[in-house]
Design a protein around this motif. Structure first.
Motif, PDB file in Angstrom:
ATOM      1  N   ASP A 128      -5.672   2.605  17.880  1.00  0.00           N
ATOM      2  CA  ASP A 128      -4.334   2.824  17.349  1.00  0.00           C
ATOM      3  C   ASP A 128      -4.110   1.773  16.265  1.00  0.00           C
ATOM      4  OD1 ASP A 128      -1.613   2.690  16.799  1.00  0.00           O
ATOM      5  OD2 ASP A 128      -0.991   3.063  18.856  1.00  0.00           O
ATOM      6  N   GLU A 129      -4.238   2.206  14.998  1.00  0.00           N
ATOM      7  CA  GLU A 129      -4.029   1.302  13.857  1.00  0.00           C
ATOM      8  C   GLU A 129      -2.737   1.642  13.121  1.00  0.00           C
ATOM      9  OE1 GLU A 129      -6.330  -0.952  11.812  1.00  0.00           O
ATOM     10  OE2 GLU A 129      -8.322  -0.503  12.639  1.00  0.00           O
ATOM     11  N   VAL A 130      -1.770   2.166  13.865  1.00  0.00           N
ATOM     12  CA  VAL A 130      -0.502   2.537  13.250  1.00  0.00           C
ATOM     13  C   VAL A 130       0.158   1.334  12.586  1.00  0.00           C
ATOM     14  CG1 VAL A 130       1.840   3.332  13.758  1.00  0.00           C
ATOM     15  CG2 VAL A 130      -0.124   4.542  14.720  1.00  0.00           C
ATOM     16  N   GLN A 131       0.149   0.194  13.261  1.00  0.00           N
ATOM     17  CA  GLN A 131       0.763  -1.011  12.698  1.00  0.00           C
ATOM     18  C   GLN A 131      -0.244  -1.910  11.994  1.00  0.00           C
ATOM     19  OE1 GLN A 131       3.460  -4.751  14.322  1.00  0.00           O
ATOM     20  NE2 GLN A 131       3.900  -2.719  15.092  1.00  0.00           N
ATOM     21  N   THR A 132      -1.489  -1.912  12.454  1.00  0.00           N
ATOM     22  CA  THR A 132      -2.479  -2.837  11.890  1.00  0.00           C
ATOM     23  C   THR A 132      -3.139  -2.295  10.635  1.00  0.00           C
ATOM     24  OG1 THR A 132      -4.193  -1.921  13.335  1.00  0.00           O
ATOM     25  CG2 THR A 132      -3.007  -3.869  14.134  1.00  0.00           C
ATOM     26  N   GLY A 133      -3.010  -1.001  10.361  1.00  0.00           N
ATOM     27  CA  GLY A 133      -3.668  -0.406   9.213  1.00  0.00           C
ATOM     28  C   GLY A 133      -2.952  -0.676   7.908  1.00  0.00           C
ATOM     29  N   MET A 134      -3.537  -0.162   6.823  1.00  0.00           N
ATOM     30  CA  MET A 134      -2.991  -0.289   5.465  1.00  0.00           C
ATOM     31  C   MET A 134      -2.805  -1.745   5.041  1.00  0.00           C
ATOM     32  SD  MET A 134      -2.880   2.529   3.827  1.00  0.00           S
ATOM     33  CE  MET A 134      -1.721   2.335   2.477  1.00  0.00           C
ATOM     34  N   GLY A 135      -3.846  -2.550   5.298  1.00  0.00           N
ATOM     35  CA  GLY A 135      -3.895  -3.899   4.767  1.00  0.00           C
ATOM     36  C   GLY A 135      -3.150  -4.956   5.528  1.00  0.00           C
ATOM     37  N   ARG A 136      -2.469  -4.594   6.583  1.00  0.00           N
ATOM     38  CA  ARG A 136      -1.584  -5.536   7.286  1.00  0.00           C
ATOM     39  C   ARG A 136      -2.306  -6.802   7.741  1.00  0.00           C
ATOM     40  NH1 ARG A 136       3.057  -7.404   7.020  1.00  0.00           N
ATOM     41  NH2 ARG A 136       3.651  -5.293   6.341  1.00  0.00           N
ATOM     42  N   MET A 144      -9.273   6.864  14.719  1.00  0.00           N
ATOM     43  CA  MET A 144      -8.167   5.908  14.613  1.00  0.00           C
ATOM     44  C   MET A 144      -6.921   6.651  14.157  1.00  0.00           C
ATOM     45  SD  MET A 144      -8.828   3.604  11.197  1.00  0.00           S
ATOM     46  CE  MET A 144      -9.152   4.345   9.589  1.00  0.00           C
ATOM     47  N   THR A 145      -5.788   6.136  14.601  1.00  0.00           N
ATOM     48  CA  THR A 145      -4.506   6.715  14.235  1.00  0.00           C
ATOM     49  C   THR A 145      -3.810   5.800  13.234  1.00  0.00           C
ATOM     50  OG1 THR A 145      -3.461   5.672  16.173  1.00  0.00           O
ATOM     51  CG2 THR A 145      -4.223   7.953  16.393  1.00  0.00           C
ATOM     52  N   LEU A 146      -3.163   6.424  12.252  1.00  0.00           N
ATOM     53  CA  LEU A 146      -2.502   5.695  11.166  1.00  0.00           C
ATOM     54  C   LEU A 146      -1.097   6.233  10.977  1.00  0.00           C
ATOM     55  CD1 LEU A 146      -5.378   5.951   8.505  1.00  0.00           C
ATOM     56  CD2 LEU A 146      -5.012   4.084  10.140  1.00  0.00           C
ATOM     57  N   ALA A 147      -0.222   5.412  10.408  1.00  0.00           N
ATOM     58  CA  ALA A 147       1.129   5.840   9.991  1.00  0.00           C
ATOM     59  C   ALA A 147       1.752   4.654   9.276  1.00  0.00           C
ATOM     60  CB  ALA A 147       1.968   6.317  11.175  1.00  0.00           C
ATOM     61  N   LYS A 148       3.009   4.349   9.566  1.00  0.00           N
ATOM     62  CA  LYS A 148       3.752   3.211   9.025  1.00  0.00           C
ATOM     63  C   LYS A 148       3.481   2.983   7.541  1.00  0.00           C
ATOM     64  CE  LYS A 148       4.933   0.749  13.281  1.00  0.00           C
ATOM     65  NZ  LYS A 148       6.390   0.931  13.188  1.00  0.00           N
ATOM     66  N   GLY A 149       2.627   2.039   7.174  1.00  0.00           N
ATOM     67  CA  GLY A 149       2.423   1.692   5.780  1.00  0.00           C
ATOM     68  C   GLY A 149       1.717   2.744   4.949  1.00  0.00           C
ATOM     69  N   LEU A 150       1.187   3.787   5.578  1.00  0.00           N
ATOM     70  CA  LEU A 150       0.372   4.767   4.863  1.00  0.00           C
ATOM     71  C   LEU A 150       1.142   5.464   3.750  1.00  0.00           C
ATOM     72  CD1 LEU A 150      -2.295   6.313   4.584  1.00  0.00           C
ATOM     73  CD2 LEU A 150      -1.496   7.877   6.379  1.00  0.00           C
ATOM     74  N   GLY A 151       2.416   5.739   3.953  1.00  0.00           N
ATOM     75  CA  GLY A 151       3.179   6.520   2.992  1.00  0.00           C
ATOM     76  C   GLY A 151       4.008   5.716   2.014  1.00  0.00           C
ATOM     77  N   GLY A 152       3.862   4.408   1.977  1.00  0.00           N
ATOM     78  CA  GLY A 152       4.624   3.603   1.044  1.00  0.00           C
ATOM     79  C   GLY A 152       6.115   3.645   1.285  1.00  0.00           C
ATOM     80  N   GLY A 153       6.532   4.096   2.462  1.00  0.00           N
ATOM     81  CA  GLY A 153       7.949   4.228   2.798  1.00  0.00           C
ATOM     82  C   GLY A 153       8.309   5.628   3.234  1.00  0.00           C
ATOM     83  N   LEU A 154       7.495   6.624   2.887  1.00  0.00           N
ATOM     84  CA  LEU A 154       7.735   7.995   3.345  1.00  0.00           C
ATOM     85  C   LEU A 154       6.997   8.241   4.660  1.00  0.00           C
ATOM     86  CD1 LEU A 154       7.664  10.345   0.225  1.00  0.00           C
ATOM     87  CD2 LEU A 154       9.568   9.123   1.267  1.00  0.00           C
ATOM     88  N   LEU A 157      -1.986   3.412  -1.456  1.00  0.00           N
ATOM     89  CA  LEU A 157      -3.389   2.986  -1.408  1.00  0.00           C
ATOM     90  C   LEU A 157      -3.807   2.337  -2.722  1.00  0.00           C
ATOM     91  CD1 LEU A 157      -4.960   5.965   0.542  1.00  0.00           C
ATOM     92  CD2 LEU A 157      -5.216   3.553   1.167  1.00  0.00           C
ATOM     93  N   ASP A 158      -3.312   2.856  -3.841  1.00  0.00           N
ATOM     94  CA  ASP A 158      -3.622   2.239  -5.127  1.00  0.00           C
ATOM     95  C   ASP A 158      -3.207   0.773  -5.144  1.00  0.00           C
ATOM     96  OD1 ASP A 158      -4.638   4.612  -6.116  1.00  0.00           O
ATOM     97  OD2 ASP A 158      -2.811   5.159  -7.201  1.00  0.00           O
TER      98      ASP A 158
END
Length: 373
Positions: free
Chosen positions: A205-213, A230-240, A278-279
């Protein structure tokens, strides 16, 4: 009353934001070290994210998953290229991503148990809640979904719990909601080895730890273990709102048409926002800065009076206080110092600033907290 009383909200209404700064309806500025609970990793209203949303919304907003869109297909390809993945299922949140993972491993090994650990948090929907062994969250909603086995987050306990009747082990590499508790490498290795021996799947579960955190795009990259999904969310959408389940070779062929779905998942606008996020974040220089600034924040917290210990990785940091007044301190930080942090327990403060935070902003946050302590 118009909003359901499911949140203990502070008496502040935010109306705008940029970078690490939020502004309320009275014109006051706040330094945000919570980032929407690890959502605004690229900062508030990052120009690249805003431009991507505007451009995509002006062309196409929604078509359903009966069709494909370039933004979504290319986002899946990008996540696969930057991970161990083979394919991706998109959804709208972290809880939904974990629900998809639970269905995936149950189909992979029908009626198999799912091993989870104390201190975990995987979401508030029924399956995800059933995988979250916290009495205060589970008790009001019993009976829960069966088939979960709860063990301490120790190597021996996990190894002893995994066998032929196990479908999967579900772990957060760093437990976020219960106070930024890093799961040791030996525990992750024990889970990997036990799953391999039993033919079970290992899901992170990388929902909180993913996207560079944590200072790498995904937290697993700083461990000796690669999961099967792995599961992702939170930072993935830049706020969306967008979530994802990334599946590796062991699990990539498990789902078939009709097994799972979501009406809004992976829509063009959210996918475009994720590309822009991601950019910004998938940049070696920025990720190195996350590690450096995380060390700066942690060291500054250790020097503050009343702080008993500090733990974390990258810009995912917790401070353990000598007294059990963390919720009150977080409230005072907001109202008196205009610093946004939160408490994850009686004595634990959590710090999740946007990853574009600057050294002066780190020092400013520490000074504001020092004024309270």
């Amino acid at each position: 009353m118009t909003l359901a009383p499911t949140y203990a909200r502070y008496p502040v209404e935010f109306v705008s934001g940029s970078g690490c700064t939020l502004r309320d309806s009275e014109g006051n500025e706040y330094l945000d070290f919570l980032a929407g609970i690890a959502v605004n990793n690229a900062g508030h209203c990052h120009p690249k994210v805003v431009d991507a949303i505007r451009e995509q919304a002006g062309r196409l907003i929604h078509v359903s998953n009966l069709f494909t869109t370039e933004a979504n297909v290319s986002l899946a390809a990008r996540l696969v290229e930057r991970s161990f993945g083979v394919n991706v299922f998109f959804c709208n949140s972290g809880a939904e991503a974990n629900e998809a993972a639970l269905k995936l491993v149950r189909k992979f090994r029908p009626r198999g148990e799912i091993v989870v650990v104390h201190g975990a948090f995987h979401g508030r929907t029924y399956g995800a809640l059933s995988a979250t062994p916290q009495e205060s969250k589970q008790a009001p909603f019993a009976p829960l979904v069966p088939g979960f086995r709860v063990v301490p987050p120790f190597a021996e306990a996990i190894a002893g719990a995994v066998g032929e009747g196990t479908a999967a082990v579900l772990l957060e590499p760093i437990q976020g909601e219960t106070g930024v508790n890093i799961v040791p490498d030996e525990v992750l290795l024990a889970a990997r080895e036990a799953c391999d021996a039993a033919g079970a799947a290992l899901v992170f579960d990388e929902v909180q730890t993913g996207m560079g955190r944590t200072g790498s795009l995904w937290a697993y990259e700083q461990t000796p273990v690669v999961p099967d999904a792995m599961t992702l969310a939170k930072g993935l959408g830049g706020g969306l709102p967008i979530g994802a389940l990334v599946m590796g070779p062991k699990l990539a062929d498990v789902f078939a048409p009709g097994d799972h779905g979501s009406t809004f998942a992976g829509g063009p606008v959210a996918s475009a926002a994720a590309h822009a996020a991601l950019d910004v974040i998938d940049d070696p220089a920025l990720l190195a800065e996350v590690r450096s600034l995380g060390a700066r924040l942690a060291e500054g917290l250790r020097r503050l009076p009343g702080v008993a210990s500090v733990r974390g990785r990258g810009l995912m940091v917790a401070a353990e206080l000598e007294r059990e007044d963390a919720p009150e301190l977080a409230r005072r930080a907001l109202l008196e110092q205009r610093l946004i942090i939160n408490a994850t327990g009686p004595s634990t403060l959590r710090f999740l600033p946007p990853l574009i935070v600057s050294p002066p902003e780190i020092d400013d946050a520490l000074a504001r907290l020092a004024a309270l302590l």
